[in-house]
Design a protein around this motif. Structure first.
Motif: not given
Ligand code: ADP
Length: 186
Positions: A109, A111, A158, A162, A164-166, A178, A181-182, A185
């Motif tokens: 991931l 972030l 992107e 991969k 995830q925007k925080i 936040r 949470d990512a 998942e």
């Protein structure tokens, strides 16, 4: 879990990396911290990179890639790591992906900590850690290096699906919530 914690200078990567590290027990690998440690201890590497860090510019890709690849082969990183400050250019991202592919693995991931520019400047100027690159002029250089050389790395991951925007605005715990949470998942 192999994570990239990404975002502009002042986005709070170091702070959130520490929280992820204690909550999930994943080691934190910060290239900036490694360089500052080497500068403080006047090692060969430290002498080589001091003027670059002082200017707010980027250490050559080859130096950083060699350093990170050496580091992540150590046993403490065998179950994963949080990369903070790396990769910072497209060639660094490509070198990392190639290295991981050669080990039949990849990043889990990416972030992206999003913070508006004026808030970044305010945060860096008020953190008063005594960093030689935390002056208004150096911050300007670092932000422009970020926009020109580092921001394209976001697009690179992107395309691989991969990212995830925080939202990086709020209290440290809100932001960490936040991130959790990512991660939960995954
Ligand atoms: P910040 O995110 O606040 O700018 P870092 O601690 O991540 O700070 O990095 C500090 C400095 O270390 C950078 O401005 C750069 O000179 C050098 N550096 C860190 N990581 C890299 C990298 N991956 N490639 C090139 N230079 C780096």
């Amino acid at each position: 879990m192999k994570l990239i914690l990404f975002g502009p200078p002042g986005a709070g990567k170091g702070t959130q990396a520490d929280k992820i590290k204690s909550h999930y027990d994943i080691p934190h690998l910060s290239t900036g911290n490694i360089f500052r440690y080497n500068i403080k201890n006047e090692t060969e590497l430290g002498k080589k990179v001091k003027s670059i860090l002082d200017a707010g510019k980027l250490v050559p890709d080859e130096t950083v890639v060699d350093l990170v690849v050496d580091e992540i082969q150590k046993p403490e990183y065998k179950n994963g790591y949080i990369l903070d400050g790396f990769p910072r250019t497209i060639p660094q991202a490509e070198a990392l992906d190639e290295y991981l592919a050669s080990k039949e693995t990849s990043i889990d991931l990416f972030l992206n900590l999003e913070v508006p520019e004026q808030e970044l400047i305010d945060r860096i100027l008020s953190r008063a850690e005594g960093r030689s690159d935390d002056t208004p002029e150096k911050i300007k250089t670092r932000l422009s290096v970020y926009h020109n050389e580092t921001a394209p790395v976001l697009n690179h991951y992107e395309k691989k699906g991969k990212v995830q925007k925080i939202d990086g605005v709020g209290s440290i715990d809100d932001i960490f919530g936040r991130i959790k949470d990512a991660l939960d998942e995954l």
